[in-house]
Write a protein that holds these residues in place. Sequence first.
Motif, PDB file in Angstrom:
ATOM      1  N   GLY A 410       0.830  -1.205   0.000  1.00 55.01           N
ATOM      2  CA  GLY A 410       0.000   0.000   0.000  1.00 55.01           C
ATOM      3  C   GLY A 410       0.859   1.247   0.000  1.00 55.01           C
ATOM      4  O   GLY A 410       1.955   1.263   0.575  1.00 55.01           O
ATOM      5  N   THR A 411       0.369   2.317  -0.623  1.00 60.04           N
ATOM      6  CA  THR A 411       1.068   3.596  -0.607  1.00 60.04           C
ATOM      7  C   THR A 411       0.099   4.685  -0.181  1.00 60.04           C
ATOM      8  O   THR A 411      -1.035   4.401   0.188  1.00 60.04           O
ATOM      9  CB  THR A 411       1.722   3.890  -1.967  1.00 60.04           C
ATOM     10  N   HIS A 412       0.544   5.942  -0.210  1.00 62.80           N
ATOM     11  CA  HIS A 412      -0.230   6.982   0.454  1.00 62.80           C
ATOM     12  C   HIS A 412      -1.532   7.321  -0.270  1.00 62.80           C
ATOM     13  O   HIS A 412      -2.537   7.602   0.368  1.00 62.80           O
ATOM     14  CB  HIS A 412       0.612   8.248   0.621  1.00 62.80           C
ATOM     15  N   THR A 413      -1.527   7.335  -1.589  1.00 58.10           N
ATOM     16  CA  THR A 413      -2.746   7.637  -2.335  1.00 58.10           C
ATOM     17  C   THR A 413      -3.037   6.499  -3.307  1.00 58.10           C
ATOM     18  O   THR A 413      -2.177   6.094  -4.086  1.00 58.10           O
ATOM     19  CB  THR A 413      -2.632   8.966  -3.111  1.00 58.10           C
ATOM     20  N   ASP A 414      -4.264   6.015  -3.275  1.00 59.57           N
ATOM     21  CA  ASP A 414      -4.620   4.829  -4.048  1.00 59.57           C
ATOM     22  C   ASP A 414      -4.610   5.059  -5.554  1.00 59.57           C
ATOM     23  O   ASP A 414      -4.550   4.090  -6.320  1.00 59.57           O
ATOM     24  CB  ASP A 414      -5.998   4.335  -3.616  1.00 59.57           C
ATOM     25  N   ALA A 415      -4.688   6.295  -6.016  1.00 58.78           N
ATOM     26  CA  ALA A 415      -4.657   6.531  -7.455  1.00 58.78           C
ATOM     27  C   ALA A 415      -3.351   6.063  -8.074  1.00 58.78           C
ATOM     28  O   ALA A 415      -3.301   5.742  -9.270  1.00 58.78           O
ATOM     29  CB  ALA A 415      -4.880   8.014  -7.756  1.00 58.78           C
ATOM     30  N   LEU A 416      -2.274   6.001  -7.285  1.00 61.38           N
ATOM     31  CA  LEU A 416      -1.000   5.537  -7.820  1.00 61.38           C
ATOM     32  C   LEU A 416      -1.025   4.056  -8.170  1.00 61.38           C
ATOM     33  O   LEU A 416      -0.153   3.573  -8.895  1.00 61.38           O
ATOM     34  CB  LEU A 416       0.121   5.819  -6.817  1.00 61.38           C
ATOM     35  N   VAL A 417      -2.010   3.316  -7.664  1.00 61.38           N
ATOM     36  CA  VAL A 417      -2.156   1.911  -8.041  1.00 61.38           C
ATOM     37  C   VAL A 417      -2.401   1.794  -9.541  1.00 61.38           C
ATOM     38  O   VAL A 417      -1.953   0.835 -10.183  1.00 61.38           O
ATOM     39  CB  VAL A 417      -3.287   1.260  -7.241  1.00 61.38           C
ATOM     40  N   ASP A 418      -3.100   2.754 -10.125  1.00 63.13           N
ATOM     41  CA  ASP A 418      -3.363   2.720 -11.558  1.00 63.13           C
ATOM     42  C   ASP A 418      -2.070   2.867 -12.360  1.00 63.13           C
ATOM     43  O   ASP A 418      -1.959   2.341 -13.464  1.00 63.13           O
ATOM     44  CB  ASP A 418      -4.335   3.834 -11.952  1.00 63.13           C
ATOM     45  N   THR A 419      -1.102   3.584 -11.808  1.00 61.59           N
ATOM     46  CA  THR A 419       0.183   3.795 -12.483  1.00 61.59           C
ATOM     47  C   THR A 419       1.133   2.633 -12.255  1.00 61.59           C
ATOM     48  O   THR A 419       1.939   2.300 -13.129  1.00 61.59           O
ATOM     49  CB  THR A 419       0.829   5.101 -11.973  1.00 61.59           C
ATOM     50  N   HIS A 420       1.046   1.999 -11.084  1.00 58.13           N
ATOM     51  CA  HIS A 420       1.964   0.906 -10.730  1.00 58.13           C
ATOM     52  C   HIS A 420       1.175  -0.328 -10.298  1.00 58.13           C
ATOM     53  O   HIS A 420       1.318  -0.808  -9.168  1.00 58.13           O
ATOM     54  CB  HIS A 420       2.890   1.349  -9.598  1.00 58.13           C
ATOM     55  N   PRO A 421       0.325  -0.888 -11.177  1.00 51.72           N
ATOM     56  CA  PRO A 421      -0.499  -2.027 -10.763  1.00 51.72           C
ATOM     57  C   PRO A 421       0.310  -3.282 -10.472  1.00 51.72           C
ATOM     58  O   PRO A 421      -0.193  -4.202  -9.822  1.00 51.72           O
ATOM     59  CB  PRO A 421      -1.432  -2.233 -11.965  1.00 51.72           C
ATOM     60  N   ASP A 422       1.563  -3.325 -10.933  1.00 54.28           N
ATOM     61  CA  ASP A 422       2.395  -4.504 -10.739  1.00 54.28           C
ATOM     62  C   ASP A 422       3.059  -4.546  -9.369  1.00 54.28           C
ATOM     63  O   ASP A 422       3.586  -5.583  -8.961  1.00 54.28           O
ATOM     64  CB  ASP A 422       3.472  -4.576 -11.816  1.00 54.28           C
ATOM     65  N   ARG A 423       3.041  -3.407  -8.637  1.00 55.35           N
ATOM     66  CA  ARG A 423       3.757  -3.396  -7.363  1.00 55.35           C
ATOM     67  C   ARG A 423       2.969  -2.784  -6.197  1.00 55.35           C
ATOM     68  O   ARG A 423       3.410  -2.846  -5.057  1.00 55.35           O
ATOM     69  CB  ARG A 423       5.085  -2.661  -7.513  1.00 55.35           C
ATOM     70  N   LEU A 424       1.820  -2.174  -6.485  1.00 55.49           N
ATOM     71  CA  LEU A 424       1.040  -1.524  -5.434  1.00 55.49           C
ATOM     72  C   LEU A 424      -0.330  -2.161  -5.307  1.00 55.49           C
ATOM     73  O   LEU A 424      -0.863  -2.718  -6.273  1.00 55.49           O
ATOM     74  CB  LEU A 424       0.871  -0.030  -5.727  1.00 55.49           C
ATOM     75  N   ARG A 425      -0.907  -2.055  -4.106  1.00 52.26           N
ATOM     76  CA  ARG A 425      -2.280  -2.487  -3.892  1.00 52.26           C
ATOM     77  C   ARG A 425      -3.070  -1.326  -3.301  1.00 52.26           C
ATOM     78  O   ARG A 425      -2.520  -0.504  -2.561  1.00 52.26           O
ATOM     79  CB  ARG A 425      -2.342  -3.677  -2.947  1.00 52.26           C
ATOM     80  N   PRO A 426      -4.355  -1.238  -3.588  1.00 46.75           N
ATOM     81  CA  PRO A 426      -5.175  -0.182  -2.994  1.00 46.75           C
ATOM     82  C   PRO A 426      -5.475  -0.470  -1.532  1.00 46.75           C
ATOM     83  O   PRO A 426      -5.660  -1.623  -1.125  1.00 46.75           O
ATOM     84  CB  PRO A 426      -6.445  -0.202  -3.837  1.00 46.75           C
ATOM     85  N   ILE A 427      -5.546   0.588  -0.729  1.00 45.87           N
ATOM     86  CA  ILE A 427      -5.892   0.434   0.682  1.00 45.87           C
ATOM     87  C   ILE A 427      -7.388   0.619   0.902  1.00 45.87           C
ATOM     88  O   ILE A 427      -7.924   0.198   1.933  1.00 45.87           O
ATOM     89  CB  ILE A 427      -5.064   1.416   1.536  1.00 45.87           C
ATOM     90  N   THR A 428      -8.092   1.195  -0.063  1.00 48.05           N
ATOM     91  CA  THR A 428      -9.537   1.420   0.102  1.00 48.05           C
ATOM     92  C   THR A 428     -10.283   0.155   0.533  1.00 48.05           C
ATOM     93  O   THR A 428     -11.050   0.196   1.507  1.00 48.05           O
ATOM     94  CB  THR A 428     -10.150   1.992  -1.182  1.00 48.05           C
ATOM     95  N   PRO A 429     -10.104  -1.005  -0.132  1.00 46.94           N
ATOM     96  CA  PRO A 429     -10.833  -2.192   0.339  1.00 46.94           C
ATOM     97  C   PRO A 429     -10.370  -2.657   1.715  1.00 46.94           C
ATOM     98  O   PRO A 429     -11.160  -3.239   2.472  1.00 46.94           O
ATOM     99  CB  PRO A 429     -10.541  -3.246  -0.737  1.00 46.94           C
TER     100      PRO A 429
END
Length: 484
Positions: A410-429
């Motif tokens: 997870g990172t600070h803002t979930d929109a970055l998941v769209d840019t780095h889908p291979d290494r980040l996960r969204p925290i919203t769920p």
Amino acid sequence: MRFSFRPGPRSWRRGGPAALALAALTLTPGPATGASARADGGLCARVNQVRVPGAEHQRAACLDELTTAGTVASGHTDPADWAGLTPRDLAVPRGVPGVQIDGYFPDTSTTNTNNGWNHDAQFVIRLPDRWNGGLVVAGTPGNREQYANDRAIADWVLSRGYAYAATDKGNTGLTFHRDGKEPGDAIAEWNSRLTQLTRAARATVARHYHRPPSRTLVTGMSNGGYLVRWQLENHPGLYDGGVDWEGTLWRPDGPTLLDFLPRALRNHPVYAGGGEEAEAAREALHTAGFPAGSESLWPYHHTIYWDLTQRIYREELDPGFDGTTEAGTPFCAPGTPACDADYDYAARPGEVREAVEKIGLTGRIGKPLITLHGTLDVLLPISQDSDVYARMVRQAGRGALHRYYRIEGGTHTDALVDTHPDRLRPITPCHRTAFTALENWLGRPGHRPPASHTVPLPPEADPATLLDACPLSAHADAAPPPRR
């Protein structure tokens, strides 16, 4: 660009509770666009009878849809407030009719332009027709305005039947630090404004539904998460519990962002430039708290977040560092006079620590709290923030009231998941799972949340699957609360 410093008025203290209670109330109808003409003889029929205690001005509307599925088109939210906070494909729930009240409390600062009011201390309260008996209150992340949580938090809790209220925290934007007479006053106002809104929203809910809320929960991300911590430490009687999503840590002895951001500003240009000193600069960033494996996120955060965040929060808490210059010099090189890359919190005068103490956290929470934080957060690195706060809670003897889940990837803002889908996960769920765990903790004996741990990132996980679920354990219970 350089500015001359112009302190703003300390508007939120004027009058005190009695003045707020007696403030003149102006009630105007909501915008016609998107407003419902339902004549169901029920809650909608009483739309103009609801009064928010202490509000100077309010506007009520009966809407067919309280989520962003309807409020974007009807003009009852501002997408600019929540831009960049959620994944692009996050589902939007529908089918939540009810009443929305927009308004503001007495204030003299004017940074918030929502609704054409040019007035701070704005709030939004949403009252669904099908109410489950609960209330969720929130402050906003960053320096955003009152609709900032609409996609990440409000849509989902409204779809579950909760009433919802949010505040702009009393000052907004990149010059928020102009509000207040003394260092730290602008941030201290955030805490007072959420307390004010919680009390007013509880009374509004009771008047609207003819009974008080059976449960009041507080939640928020980043600066909103800081507010959750502060409220449960200082006003636990107002709440039943809270979910803290990567809250900002303020404590006079550090660490705070005034410790690690200057080190990032000094070392990142050296690392990015390559050469013989690049590896040493990378190690210095790791030592400052920025985790190994997060290097691909550093350029974006250096450009968008690190420099700006350091300068405006340092200006709020230590305006004397750069004299008459307001909020420093953007992207100055180390060695430049009064450069924030050279800022050394430990060497600053005692009054700077006093300003931080004014807004500081202690860990002495009085109600159940669940904290979430991404392991790849490079705005508020986890080792310098929530890891520390979890220790503070334990040291304060409140560990039984706390659960802490480190969200791998997870990172600070979930929109970055769209840019780095291979290494980040969204925290919203993960926030939604944690919220459900808090509900069960409070309302179902024997359903204590799993012990604090790191939630692993599943190997070769499908990004679509990660957007739908985030089990905190193999036995996570996602049953919604009953509607009443």
